[in-house]
Motif scaffolding. Sequence first.
Motif, short mmCIF file in Angstrom:
data_model
loop_
_atom_site.label_atom_id
_atom_site.label_comp_id
_atom_site.label_asym_id
_atom_site.label_seq_id
_atom_site.Cartn_x
_atom_site.Cartn_y
_atom_site.Cartn_z
N ASP A 30 2.67 -8.77 -5.82
CA ASP A 30 1.71 -9.17 -6.85
C ASP A 30 0.73 -8.04 -7.14
O ASP A 30 0.21 -7.93 -8.25
CB ASP A 30 0.93 -10.41 -6.38
N VAL A 31 0.47 -7.21 -6.12
CA VAL A 31 -0.51 -6.13 -6.25
C VAL A 31 0.05 -4.85 -5.59
O VAL A 31 0.63 -4.91 -4.50
CB VAL A 31 -1.86 -6.49 -5.58
N ILE A 32 -0.16 -3.72 -6.28
CA ILE A 32 0.18 -2.40 -5.72
C ILE A 32 -1.10 -1.60 -5.57
O ILE A 32 -1.82 -1.39 -6.55
CB ILE A 32 1.14 -1.63 -6.65
N MET A 33 -1.40 -1.17 -4.34
CA MET A 33 -2.51 -0.24 -4.11
C MET A 33 -1.89 1.11 -3.83
O MET A 33 -1.14 1.27 -2.85
CB MET A 33 -3.37 -0.69 -2.93
N SER A 34 -2.16 2.09 -4.69
CA SER A 34 -1.47 3.38 -4.57
C SER A 34 -2.40 4.57 -4.74
O SER A 34 -3.29 4.56 -5.60
CB SER A 34 -0.34 3.45 -5.61
N ASP A 35 -2.13 5.58 -3.95
CA ASP A 35 -2.79 6.87 -4.13
C ASP A 35 -2.18 7.55 -5.35
O ASP A 35 -1.09 7.19 -5.82
CB ASP A 35 -2.56 7.72 -2.87
N ILE A 36 -2.87 8.55 -5.92
CA ILE A 36 -2.32 9.27 -7.07
C ILE A 36 -1.46 10.45 -6.62
O ILE A 36 -0.30 10.55 -7.00
CB ILE A 36 -3.45 9.77 -8.00
N SER A 90 8.55 -4.34 -12.43
CA SER A 90 7.43 -4.99 -11.75
C SER A 90 6.34 -5.42 -12.74
O SER A 90 6.05 -4.71 -13.70
CB SER A 90 6.83 -4.02 -10.72
N LYS A 91 5.77 -6.59 -12.46
CA LYS A 91 4.63 -7.09 -13.24
C LYS A 91 3.35 -7.06 -12.40
O LYS A 91 2.38 -7.74 -12.71
CB LYS A 91 4.90 -8.53 -13.69
N ALA A 92 3.37 -6.27 -11.33
CA ALA A 92 2.26 -6.27 -10.38
C ALA A 92 0.98 -5.69 -10.99
O ALA A 92 1.02 -4.82 -11.86
CB ALA A 92 2.64 -5.47 -9.13
N GLU A 93 -0.15 -6.20 -10.50
CA GLU A 93 -1.44 -5.60 -10.82
C GLU A 93 -1.57 -4.31 -10.01
O GLU A 93 -1.05 -4.21 -8.89
CB GLU A 93 -2.58 -6.56 -10.46
N ILE A 94 -2.30 -3.33 -10.56
CA ILE A 94 -2.36 -2.00 -9.92
C ILE A 94 -3.80 -1.63 -9.60
O ILE A 94 -4.69 -1.75 -10.45
CB ILE A 94 -1.77 -0.93 -10.84
N ILE A 95 -4.00 -1.20 -8.36
CA ILE A 95 -5.30 -0.62 -7.95
C ILE A 95 -5.01 0.80 -7.47
O ILE A 95 -4.19 1.00 -6.56
CB ILE A 95 -5.95 -1.43 -6.82
N ILE A 112 0.87 -1.18 0.00
CA ILE A 112 0.00 0.00 0.00
C ILE A 112 0.90 1.23 0.00
O ILE A 112 1.83 1.33 0.82
CB ILE A 112 -0.91 0.02 1.24
N VAL A 113 0.64 2.15 -0.93
CA VAL A 113 1.41 3.41 -0.99
C VAL A 113 0.41 4.56 -0.94
O VAL A 113 -0.35 4.78 -1.90
CB VAL A 113 2.26 3.48 -2.28
N ASP A 114 0.42 5.29 0.17
CA ASP A 114 -0.52 6.41 0.36
C ASP A 114 0.06 7.32 1.43
O ASP A 114 0.59 6.84 2.43
CB ASP A 114 -1.90 5.88 0.78
N ASP A 115 -0.05 8.63 1.22
CA ASP A 115 0.54 9.56 2.19
C ASP A 115 -0.34 9.77 3.40
O ASP A 115 0.04 10.49 4.34
CB ASP A 115 0.87 10.90 1.52
N GLU A 116 -1.53 9.16 3.44
CA GLU A 116 -2.41 9.28 4.61
C GLU A 116 -2.30 8.00 5.45
O GLU A 116 -2.73 6.93 5.03
CB GLU A 116 -3.86 9.49 4.17
N TYR A 117 -1.73 8.14 6.62
CA TYR A 117 -1.51 6.99 7.51
C TYR A 117 -2.81 6.26 7.83
O TYR A 117 -2.87 5.03 7.83
CB TYR A 117 -0.86 7.48 8.81
#
Length: 351
Positions: free
Chosen positions: A50-56, A74-79, A6-11
């Motif tokens: 396998d999966v990256i969940m990221s903020d814009i 990376s070959k990860a799926e992105i959400i 998970i990549v997001d600047d909001e904890y």
Amino acid sequence: MYKLIIVDDEYIVVEGIKKIIEREKLNFEVVGCAYDGISGLELIRNVQPDVIMSDIRMPGKTGLEMLEESKSDSKAEIILISGYQEFEYVRKALQLGVRAYIDKPITIKNVREELQVLAKALDKKRTRQRDSVQIKYRKEQAKLTDRIRNNDIEDWEKDLEEVLSQIKRFNLVQDEYKKECYKLVCLATGIFYESVKGMQEEIHMPKYENIQDITDLQQIDLFVWEIFKSIFKKKEVLKNGPVHKTIETILLFIEENYKRDIGLAEAAQMVDMHYSYLSILFKDEVGMSFVKYITSVRMRHAKQFLREGYKVVEVAQMSGFSNYRYFSEIFKKYEGITPNEYKGTVRSKKS
């Protein structure tokens, strides 16, 4: 279980998603979190999820910039997680192969539904990959074991390297990898004894207890290599079809002692035979002189050591040559190129 970051600047968003995944018992494990695009990029490269969940929108790099830079690694799926719906973001996201969007504020329902759909897609993808790897593995395995059946001992090491590489592509846990390797050596050993059943060869099948307590991956591979080396050593003895038991004994003796200075007199004394008679018998049975045969064995091992990356000076000593310069001369005479040139061809083939 699939690896997710998970990549997001909001904890609070990061912690909320982690709790949802845990509570809903989804088939994902959160293996890392980052709070800006720069740290996220490093995390992607280190973890290979396998999966990256990221903020814009994030400090340092935007989510889209981070994903763009990670494409080659990376070959990860992105959400994507975002409250923004501008066309430019959507267009860029489509170019990056984004699987889905989750709008802010995050809800349990959105996270659950998107990850459940994604899990099914990943299951199908993994099944296809496993089937493809399985076919490739069986093909390479058959190629290797056919060498044992047919007394084909040239460059068997390359085939074994490929077989072990294919097993690793199954992404097995260590115990499963160990069992797959054990099945491989049992298969090879069984084929070996079947191929020499006309000879008086005492049967010694590998024991699982000899590999059971090994916890290091390299040591597991070494266990496999030692068994295949033993099989192909014996195949080397049989390749020229010696009918004299004395010669068979001496060939095995050479294979086990090629690293040291051994001569015809020592071999003759070992089998209680006059060295001049042994010299004639050896050449009749093997097709070359005692000295030439030892050199050919040393050359075979030298090429293997070079393929494994040892320095030429080390290889000279490891393969039974006390003089580095003499080793280089003999190697070029046999192979047509120097040891360093041989290493270069091996590296270029690997690359």
